[in-house]
Structure formats: structure tokens, C-alpha cells
Design a protein around this motif. Sequence first.
Motif, PDB file in Angstrom:
ATOM      1  N   THR A 151      37.839 102.342  38.744  1.00 37.46           N
ATOM      2  CA  THR A 151      39.163 102.850  39.131  1.00 37.46           C
ATOM      3  C   THR A 151      40.313 101.877  38.875  1.00 37.46           C
ATOM      4  N   LEU A 152      39.978 100.674  38.470  1.00 38.38           N
ATOM      5  CA  LEU A 152      41.036  99.686  38.231  1.00 38.38           C
ATOM      6  C   LEU A 152      40.952  99.171  36.798  1.00 38.38           C
ATOM      7  N   ARG A 153      42.089  99.102  36.136  1.00 36.42           N
ATOM      8  CA  ARG A 153      42.114  98.542  34.794  1.00 36.42           C
ATOM      9  C   ARG A 153      42.608  97.097  34.870  1.00 36.42           C
ATOM     10  N   GLN A 154      42.405  96.375  33.831  1.00 37.83           N
ATOM     11  CA  GLN A 154      42.945  95.023  33.696  1.00 37.83           C
ATOM     12  C   GLN A 154      42.396  94.036  34.730  1.00 37.83           C
ATOM     13  N   LEU A 155      41.135  94.231  35.108  1.00 39.48           N
ATOM     14  CA  LEU A 155      40.523  93.257  36.022  1.00 39.48           C
ATOM     15  C   LEU A 155      40.540  91.897  35.333  1.00 39.48           C
ATOM     16  N   ASP A 156      40.983  90.878  36.041  1.00 39.41           N
ATOM     17  CA  ASP A 156      41.179  89.587  35.405  1.00 39.41           C
ATOM     18  C   ASP A 156      40.270  88.489  35.948  1.00 39.41           C
ATOM     19  N   TRP A 157      40.099  88.404  37.260  1.00 39.75           N
ATOM     20  CA  TRP A 157      39.245  87.353  37.824  1.00 39.75           C
ATOM     21  C   TRP A 157      38.682  87.811  39.170  1.00 39.75           C
ATOM     22  N   PHE A 158      37.670  87.104  39.646  1.00 36.77           N
ATOM     23  CA  PHE A 158      37.154  87.358  40.995  1.00 36.77           C
ATOM     24  C   PHE A 158      36.875  86.020  41.661  1.00 36.77           C
ATOM     25  N   GLN A 159      36.762  86.065  42.977  1.00 34.82           N
ATOM     26  CA  GLN A 159      36.461  84.867  43.766  1.00 34.82           C
ATOM     27  C   GLN A 159      35.568  85.306  44.925  1.00 34.82           C
ATOM     28  N   VAL A 160      34.475  84.612  45.148  1.00 32.05           N
ATOM     29  CA  VAL A 160      33.558  84.949  46.241  1.00 32.05           C
ATOM     30  C   VAL A 160      34.135  84.428  47.553  1.00 32.05           C
ATOM     31  N   THR A 161      34.248  85.309  48.558  1.00 29.34           N
ATOM     32  CA  THR A 161      34.799  84.879  49.848  1.00 29.34           C
ATOM     33  C   THR A 161      33.740  84.741  50.934  1.00 29.34           C
ATOM     34  N   GLU A 162      32.588  85.363  50.719  1.00 29.37           N
ATOM     35  CA  GLU A 162      31.588  85.393  51.779  1.00 29.37           C
ATOM     36  C   GLU A 162      30.262  85.877  51.209  1.00 29.37           C
ATOM     37  N   ILE A 163      29.164  85.277  51.672  1.00 31.44           N
ATOM     38  CA  ILE A 163      27.829  85.741  51.289  1.00 31.44           C
ATOM     39  C   ILE A 163      27.057  86.025  52.569  1.00 31.44           C
ATOM     40  N   ARG A 164      26.687  87.275  52.758  1.00 28.79           N
ATOM     41  CA  ARG A 164      25.972  87.700  53.959  1.00 28.79           C
ATOM     42  C   ARG A 164      24.814  88.605  53.550  1.00 28.79           C
ATOM     43  N   GLY A 165      24.143  89.154  54.556  1.00 33.61           N
ATOM     44  CA  GLY A 165      23.121  90.144  54.263  1.00 33.61           C
ATOM     45  C   GLY A 165      22.553  90.666  55.550  1.00 33.61           C
ATOM     46  N   ASN A 166      21.794  91.752  55.478  1.00 34.72           N
ATOM     47  CA  ASN A 166      21.098  92.210  56.677  1.00 34.72           C
ATOM     48  C   ASN A 166      19.601  92.249  56.431  1.00 34.72           C
ATOM     49  N   LEU A 167      18.853  92.211  57.548  1.00 33.70           N
ATOM     50  CA  LEU A 167      17.401  92.117  57.473  1.00 33.70           C
ATOM     51  C   LEU A 167      16.759  93.323  58.135  1.00 33.70           C
ATOM     52  N   ASP A 168      15.610  93.680  57.631  1.00 30.44           N
ATOM     53  CA  ASP A 168      14.841  94.777  58.199  1.00 30.44           C
ATOM     54  C   ASP A 168      13.386  94.320  58.252  1.00 30.44           C
ATOM     55  N   GLU A 169      12.821  94.256  59.419  1.00 26.89           N
ATOM     56  CA  GLU A 169      11.433  93.815  59.589  1.00 26.89           C
ATOM     57  C   GLU A 169      11.196  92.436  58.970  1.00 26.89           C
TER      58      GLU A 169
END
Lengths: 78, 78, 78, 78, 78, 78, 78, 78, 78, 78, 78, 78
Positions: free
Chosen positions: L33-51
Motif C-alpha cells: 500500500t505504500l510506494r517509495q519505501l526508502d529505509w527501515f529501522q528495528v525498534t523492538e524485538i519480541r515474541g510470544n510462547l506457546d507450551e
Amino acid sequence: MSEHTYRVTEIVGSSHEGIDDAIRNGLARASRTLRQLDWFQVTEIRGNLDEGTIAHYQVGLKVGFRLEDDGPGGDAGG
Amino acid sequence: MSEHTYRVTEIVGSSHEGIDDAIRNGLARASRTLRQLDWFQVTEIRGNLDEGTIAHYQVGLKVGFRLEDDGPGGDAGG
Amino acid sequence: MSEHTYRVTEIVGSSHEGIDDAIRNGLARASRTLRQLDWFQVTEIRGNLDEGTIAHYQVGLKVGFRLEDDGPGGDAGG
Amino acid sequence: MSEHTYRVTEIVGSSHEGIDDAIRNGLARASRTLRQLDWFQVTEIRGNLDEGTIAHYQVGLKVGFRLEDDGPGGDAGG
Amino acid sequence: MSEHTYRVTEIVGSSHEGIDDAIRNGLARASRTLRQLDWFQVTEIRGNLDEGTIAHYQVGLKVGFRLEDDGPGGDAGG
Amino acid sequence: MSEHTYRVTEIVGSSHEGIDDAIRNGLARASRTLRQLDWFQVTEIRGNLDEGTIAHYQVGLKVGFRLEDDGPGGDAGG
Amino acid sequence: MSEHTYRVTEIVGSSHEGIDDAIRNGLARASRTLRQLDWFQVTEIRGNLDEGTIAHYQVGLKVGFRLEDDGPGGDAGG
Amino acid sequence: MSEHTYRVTEIVGSSHEGIDDAIRNGLARASRTLRQLDWFQVTEIRGNLDEGTIAHYQVGLKVGFRLEDDGPGGDAGG
Amino acid sequence: MSEHTYRVTEIVGSSHEGIDDAIRNGLARASRTLRQLDWFQVTEIRGNLDEGTIAHYQVGLKVGFRLEDDGPGGDAGG
Amino acid sequence: MSEHTYRVTEIVGSSHEGIDDAIRNGLARASRTLRQLDWFQVTEIRGNLDEGTIAHYQVGLKVGFRLEDDGPGGDAGG
Amino acid sequence: MSEHTYRVTEIVGSSHEGIDDAIRNGLARASRTLRQLDWFQVTEIRGNLDEGTIAHYQVGLKVGFRLEDDGPGGDAGG
Amino acid sequence: MSEHTYRVTEIVGSSHEGIDDAIRNGLARASRTLRQLDWFQVTEIRGNLDEGTIAHYQVGLKVGFRLEDDGPGGDAGG
């Protein structure tokens, strides 16, 4: 003797012109009532808008000044 | 009654000797003009050098003290 | 003229009731000695416990107030 | 002329004795190869343990030094 | 091939004029000894005062530059 | 085998003497119940005052220790 | 009624001239598509270099604007 | 003797009602298994939504409690 | 003797493949000119995009290495 | 299929009553135009004062909502 | 009833292979002694080097798990 | 002309596989849905657990894209 203690006070200076001018305005106001201003540090740069253009630049500043070694001063916790 | 309000002031203590001494010097100076000092918190540890050795340790401190409940005090925004 | 300078002072308000009440208590105390209070910002939410229940909520606040443009004021570095 | 540029380098000093000593050791080592050391700032205080007692205190330091105004120096990006 | 590695060095530029000028002064000094300067990032804006007016603006900068892919270079850890 | 997992626990050590001593006191207490202490990191330096002098230095510490590879241990989430 | 909700959007303005100009350029572009711009806050000051001189100043900005109280608006999560 | 060591544990309390209630719920649960709770500090305020309304407020808390001076305790690294 | 001093240098490694590979590429380049590399720490994970897909992962790294105890070294402030 | 992507939007809710109410007001306004609201996180608690009492509490919120897996949506970068 | 309290414990997982593997190793070790693991958050990515190559990736993790509502549990302050 | 303005949007990508895959999934969804994507930056790394095992890795990303210079666009405050 030369182991001075400094006080750090926090102000916000503002200007219609720009960031440098907001810093100068804030420090000019602070120097009217504080002697021995020694250093400043910018903590925040903000501003508000009116009809899509910048009305004021607002710059947060920490300002350090030397406490008199021998003063009874009411300033340390000012 | 016991729902006190505290003021937090920021100072920088300095010493030729070391960090603990810079903290003590800064708090000794603050206690000359402020009553009811309650706690401190170190915000920064810096220093300057002269000819390759440490001239001063400089320790930034936030210092909290209790405001008088009934005072007209000029201290709250000091 | 409208390029005001603001002072930011730091306080800690406390309450047996909760966070909102600690904020109100701190600001009420500050407004007894400071005029022109303009804004506040919460910097920290803490509290202490006694026998497993909360004795006091303690809320750190930065409080901004406008300095008089023409005052000789002793307040800028207070 | 007096609008100097400074370089900031990052080191970790260590000691068996304590924090002040780790700072002095790190700066002493840095001053063997760098001239015009001007200031330092503590970025981190850590240490490692051996059999439940402290083996080394490790103190992270940013160290600032003035660049020669006229040097061809290889130091600016060192 | 195009998976370059960059070095980031930290400097402080200063100026009597203002923030933009302090940035330009710092980068001009850095470019005398470093090639392939690619980007900068402001880390801190400070200054010192003399008799109530700003003596120097001091701007902390991280400066990134590309390392040569095939150089024996002494620059990576400089 | 050597891909160990570590637990990080947070404590506050205190002392009448100074920062180094508060660290040693906290780690000495932790080592009475934890084996394999590996490293520590200072997270906060505070203290409280009584009659204008320092009553206690309080130093926040994160302490890392190695979990047994084969233990049923109740320690991982301790 | 006067308990408005605001949206905060993040942009990066750029300029060949300097920081103030990058802020103005970014806000001018934002005001073409957003009404009721209320305030901005600088989040980052960066830039890129070409042949040792600054090609662009890039200033990150958070921009706040008031949401219409009664609008069906597609803007809240924009 | 009075140079106590404290443990800091981290919990998340939750509530359908609001922030103060989430804090009380979390501390009430913690006090069922921990003695000598001394202070708490809010680290994060979050929540989740269901059909556009708040299902739970979730408040992260650091909770400090005093370690027994003479206990064999399994609690220091818990 | 074993109270070593370490230097910390900052680099950015890049890769078309992913984060782990960007770290390895950056450290491989650094190890061509620096001896005694001891540890690294990730400071930032970024990347750029081209036509909607990732062109490069860019990982900021602080890299620590031990300074020779007896070297005249030009490395301390490098 | 269940590897959803979420959008995070930032708003500021306000209230005359208190913090919880400002959060509810902001989320109620956001839910009028956004579906699938999933979580929120408080980023800032501020307020403004009028004649020494609180006029508005202002609470900054990040609000996360799930993007439709198959929508052409104009929402991803909204 | 559904207003659960969670505990957050901090661990460091390590791996020769990479970041994802270090996370899995740390969580696998934690799940041997903790039930009801619910979420994790990466707090730090580090590693050590041996002869210029990565010996271990070390990933700091906060791990949240639900406390039993009715347990006498020794886990809350663990 | 080349003094472009960029918008920064925040998303969370998720994956069963790992961190790199969660980044790619999030950016792939955004690029629909977005054109002209130029850069990204990671702000957070998480996750969820099951069993006891990882159900999803969740990676917070700031994504920057260039605004059209001449568009009436509804995107600036999206």
C-alpha cells in the motif's frame, strides 16, 4: 577552594526566528537574575504552529552556574 | 498531613580526590542553604584532565528535600 | 514581547489514594509559591509499601511556569 | 582560531581496587598515545566475579581531546 | 562487493555563531584527514557562557565513513 | 555444551562508606545464596541523607550467573 | 467537547541550508495535506555528505494535529 | 547491621478498572509470597483492547524487598 | 599487569542476506586491521529498500579490543 | 496466514478528570475510524494548568491494530 | 479472576550459530524450570570473539510468565 | 526540488521462523500500500510462547518513504 559546586537550572527559551535565537533569548533572560552562568545543554527542541506555519520555536535548556563558595545564598535549591 | 511534597534540585559536585568525595562536597554545599535534604541520585560522572591526569571529578546529582507543609516558602520553584 | 522564557522545576507529589491524587497534591503545593504555572509532565511513578500494602504513591513531576518579562525576579535559577 | 574541534574516543579501564582506580588506569593508558586530553565521561560501570568476589571493576569512558588546528593528523577518524 | 563496512567516529565541532556553523566547522576539520565521509548525526548540543553571553556553541557529532574494501588500512579501529 | 544460559538478577547494595563498598556488600550478600556469579553492572547510584550528611549509599546492580546445564533447578525464574 | 484527541505523525524534513530550514520544509509539506497542525518536536538531526561537505540536513519531526470531534475521518490511524 | 541488601523483582499487574487498580492487584499477588516489600516503581503502562474498548490495563512494576541479613535464603537470585 | 585497558570502536556492517551476516561482514572487515578483538555489541539494526524489497541490512556495532600494555601504539585514540 | 502485520499509530487523549479517563477518551476517538484495535502503550503523561489547577490531563498513546491480510488498504502507512 | 499477575525474569541465551538460535537456547533452558511462559523481549545483542571470529552470540531476554492465581508459590520474587 | 520530505510509519511484522523473516513479512505487507519505501529501522524485538516454544517472533519497525513533491496526497499524516 577550587572544588566548586554548580547548580543546574532548567528553562525553555522561545523565538519566532529559529533555534539559535530561542537559545539566546532564554539565556539572556536567565542572566538577568543569575550570575556566573557557566554552560548550557539543549534538552529538547519543540515548537507550536498556527495556520500551518511555525509560531514559536521552543528550546529546553539546562543551564549551569557556579555557587559562591562562601555565600549564605538561597540559591542552592532554588 | 503526611502527604508531603518534595522538591528536586540539580547540582554538580567536584573533587580532586574521587567520585565519593565529589558527591560529599556537592551535598555539603547544598546543605548550607537547604534544610530537610532527603535523598540524592547520581545523574552523571565526568571530569576534566590537565597534562594527562585528572584535574577534577565532576558528579551530577539530583537532590530531593521536603517542602514545609505550611510555609509561605519561596522554595517550591527555586 | 511574546517570546517568553519558562522555568521548569521538579517536584515529587505523594498520596495515599492514587496517582491522580498525588499529581494534584504536588501541584497544589507548588501553586502556593509559584505563579503562572503552565504545564506539567510526569517523570516517574513510584511508591512505598508497609506490611504489603501501598503506603504512598509518589509521582515525579516537571512543572513549567512563565517568567515575568520585566521582573528583577530571583526566580530564574531558583 | 579558537573554534576547535575535539575527538571523542571510547575506552574501558579496569582495576582490582575500585571504580576511581579503573578510571585512572584507563586514562593513564590513553594519555600514553594521545595528547591534549581534555575531559572524560563515564558511560558504564561493570565488573566480573570469580568465586563470589570481584575480580575486576570495568569502567567505560568517553575521552575527549583537542585536534590540532593545523595538523595533517591521522587522528580525526582514528 | 557492495556490502561495505563503515566506521563511525565521534567529534565535537564548535562555533561562536550558532549550531549549523559548529556542525560545518567540525565536519570541515574531519574531512581534512578522512575520506569518504558519508553521513553525520547530532548527539548533543551544548555551549559555554562568558559574562552572560554564549562564548561557544559545541555540537557533538557521529560521523560515518566508508572503509576501503581492499585497503590494509589502519583506520578500522582508529 | 558451552552454549550456557545465564540468569540476571537485580539487587541494591548499601553502605555507609561509599559506592565501592555498597557494591561489595551487595555482591557478598548475593553470593551467599547464588553460585557461579559471573558479572555485575551498575544500574543506579543513589543515597539518603540524615541531618545534611549521607546516611547510606545505595547502588543498584544487575548480577549475572550461569545456570547449571543439567540442573532441575528452581532458579531460572527465580 | 474540549477534550480533544490529537494524532501524532512522524516526518523527516530536509534542506541544503540548515536545521531551521529543514524543519520549515518538512512542516510546509505536511501542512499541504493536514489541517489543524498544533505542535512539533525534533526527534533527530542528521545529514549526508558529498565530497566532504554537507549535501542535506535531515531533521526528524513528530507533528501533532487535532482530530475533528465529529468527523468520520480516515485520519486517526493514518 | 543496617547496611541491608535489597532484591528487585519485576512483575506485571493487570485490571479491568484502571492503572491504580492494576498496581494494587500486582502488589497484592506479590505480597502473598514475598515478605518485607519496601517500594515499587512503574516501568510501563500498557493494555489490550477488545471490540474497541479496554479489556485489561497492564502495569509493569519493579518491586524491591529487603533480604534477611542472616537467612540462608534461596531468594537472592530468585 | 592484568588490569588491561580496552578500546571501543564503532562500525556498521552490511549484508544482502540478513542481520547475522551483516554482523559477520562488519567484524571480518574490522579484524583485518585490528588485533585482539574481544567483544561486540549491537547498537542499531536498519536497512534500505529498493522497489519494495530489502537492498541491505545495516547493523551498527561497538567492537572492543584490548590495547597492548607496553605498546607505544597509535591506537588508543584511533 | 497467522503471520499478521500490525500498524502502530500515535495519539494524545485528553481529559479534565484524570489519566485513566484521558486514555479512554483517546481510544474511543481512535476506534471510530480504526478497526481491529489490539493494544496500547502509554508514552507520556502531561497536562496543562490554568490558575493553579489542572485544566487537562494529556496522555500520549501508541495504539496497535491488525492490518487486513488481503486488503488493498490505504492504511499501512497512514 | 482473569486479572492475572505476571512475573518477568531476565536471562541471557547464547549460541555459536546466530541470534535466533541464542534466543531459542535461552528460552529452552528457561522452560525446563518455568511453566506458563507467555512472552519474551530482546534487551541486548552482544557476543565475544576469538581470533577474529565470533565465538558466541549472547542475547539478553526478558521473559514473562503467568503466576498461578491460587498458588502459595515461591515464585513471585524469584 | 531534491529537498524531499519523508514520512515515517511504524509497523510490527511477525513470523514463525525468525527475526529476519518477521522483518521481510512486515515490509512486504507495507509495500502493498505504500510506494517509495526508502529505509527501515528495528525498534523492538519480541515474541510470544506457546507450551514453552516460540509461537511468533514480532519485530517493531519504523519505515520511511518519500512523499510526492507535488501530490495532493492524503498521506502526510496518515
